[in-house]
Scaffold this active site. Sequence first.
Site, mmCIF file in Angstrom:
data_model
loop_
_atom_site.group_PDB
_atom_site.id
_atom_site.type_symbol
_atom_site.label_atom_id
_atom_site.label_comp_id
_atom_site.label_asym_id
_atom_site.label_seq_id
_atom_site.Cartn_x
_atom_site.Cartn_y
_atom_site.Cartn_z
ATOM 1 N N ASP A 114 27.735 63.224 12.507
ATOM 2 C CA ASP A 114 28.941 62.406 12.493
ATOM 3 C C ASP A 114 28.633 61.070 11.828
ATOM 4 O O ASP A 114 27.529 60.842 11.354
ATOM 5 C CB ASP A 114 29.510 62.232 13.906
ATOM 6 C CG ASP A 114 28.631 61.384 14.800
ATOM 7 O OD1 ASP A 114 27.423 61.268 14.510
ATOM 8 O OD2 ASP A 114 29.136 60.834 15.797
ATOM 9 N N ASP A 146 24.895 60.097 15.934
ATOM 10 C CA ASP A 146 24.448 60.374 17.302
ATOM 11 C C ASP A 146 24.824 61.775 17.770
ATOM 12 O O ASP A 146 24.427 62.197 18.844
ATOM 13 C CB ASP A 146 24.949 59.310 18.289
ATOM 14 C CG ASP A 146 26.461 59.304 18.475
ATOM 15 O OD1 ASP A 146 27.154 60.016 17.721
ATOM 16 O OD2 ASP A 146 26.939 58.577 19.363
ATOM 17 N N SER A 153 31.702 55.786 15.160
ATOM 18 C CA SER A 153 31.204 57.147 15.296
ATOM 19 C C SER A 153 31.968 58.145 14.433
ATOM 20 O O SER A 153 31.959 58.053 13.213
ATOM 21 C CB SER A 153 31.228 57.527 16.781
ATOM 22 O OG SER A 153 30.530 58.709 17.029
ATOM 23 N N ASP A 198 28.002 58.025 12.703
ATOM 24 C CA ASP A 198 26.900 57.141 13.102
ATOM 25 C C ASP A 198 25.640 57.900 13.498
ATOM 26 O O ASP A 198 24.659 57.297 13.923
ATOM 27 C CB ASP A 198 27.339 56.193 14.224
ATOM 28 C CG ASP A 198 27.454 56.865 15.577
ATOM 29 O OD1 ASP A 198 27.724 58.084 15.625
ATOM 30 O OD2 ASP A 198 27.281 56.174 16.601
#
Length: 437
Positions: free
Chosen positions: A234, A238, A101, A236
């Site tokens: 960010d 999410d 992340s 990833d």
Amino acid sequence: MRRYFGTDGVRGEAGKPPLTPEFVLKLGQAAGAYFLAQEKRPVVLLAKDTRESSDLLEAALAAGLMSQGVRVEHLGVLPTPGVAHLTKALKATAGAVISASHNPYQDNGIKFFGPTGEKLPDGAEEEIERLLLEDHPTRGIGTVGDFREAERMYLDFLLAHAPDLTGLKVGLDLAHGATYRIGPKLFQKAGAEVMAFFNTPDGRNINRGCGSTHPEALSRFVVELGLDLGIAFDGDGDRVQFIDRKGRLFHGDHVLYLAALAFGEKGVVGTVMSNMALEVALKERGLAFHRAAVGDRYVLEKLKETGLALGGEPSGHVIFLRHHTTGDGLLTALLTLKALKALGGDLADWYEALPLYPQVLLNVRVSDKAKVMADPRLGEAVREAEARLGGRGRVNVRPSGTEPVVRVMVEAEEGAEEVARELAERVRALSQEAQAV
């Protein structure tokens, strides 16, 4: 009690315990055995972000899964919420993502989604950890495929929720991460004039000085280039943060307030980190507000418990439960812009509609989170800090679920910075004592 799974899967520094290829192979075997018990011919969708270690860990996890007879469909680089969506849409047994992340490139992680597109529940992760303790001889020869339609299918899903953005000048900070390709495509197809920043991943630059945790550069670009707004994702994809035309951070609490009013929500789920101003503003409008523990899985649990459909965190994890099962930065960006169209005004107007209480968040790196949090002197220090605020603020001290860090949050109309700094020093001192023992 889970040993390896935290609030967002298994995390750590790639190549070091627990994230060695040997461990990830065993994790794949254990997860494969678990999925095989759920379904006769399990299929797992597997995606990754742009870290240099993602290929290695992807190969190890896939090998472990296939040793249990699982078919693995590689999705390539894809945002985490895209995997959640496709797992449900394609009726796969599970989805898996190699990502850490918003963490720096040295870290990586593995998280799983179930067939509903939701993160695996605690009980499932505990069962996989139990299976890790067993030997798993090869139960079959799993096969592998490259699902080349993954990005297109996820893009189509997002475009179905996109407002007409014709004429809007948008700056996108892609964090050199999983949104670096799909992000610009999405906003261009929706009609926006797009300027893409931090969209050249090299394996080591993910989240470095950019992305939703470092929006300062994007803020500068928005003002200097005269953009209507900026959107920062960010690593990833999410979570998301916004920058208004004046260069100010329009974060998750602002998004929840705007969306609640635009979409006629009965209430909102925030977390213990949500600003008190959001709670007050919603209650003034007759809307309920509930606080969950930090982590989008706990926001989702509280949404189900309360029957509400909108929840999120100041960090930019926002769940629109009518549209998705998890936080999705790209979807949140589209629905936030749709909310603006419905209510009128721009981000700058709505920033001023919700003046947040001053909030100071300090991250204290510690040697042992559990020892520090269990020390009774920490509770005394928190009570002293609350007493200093005289009932006109909040104090929250909690361990990070993904890093060796204790987070100290103080929120008050006055004096928040001094109280937070002193409390952080107490946490640091307790950590040093624990390390010396």
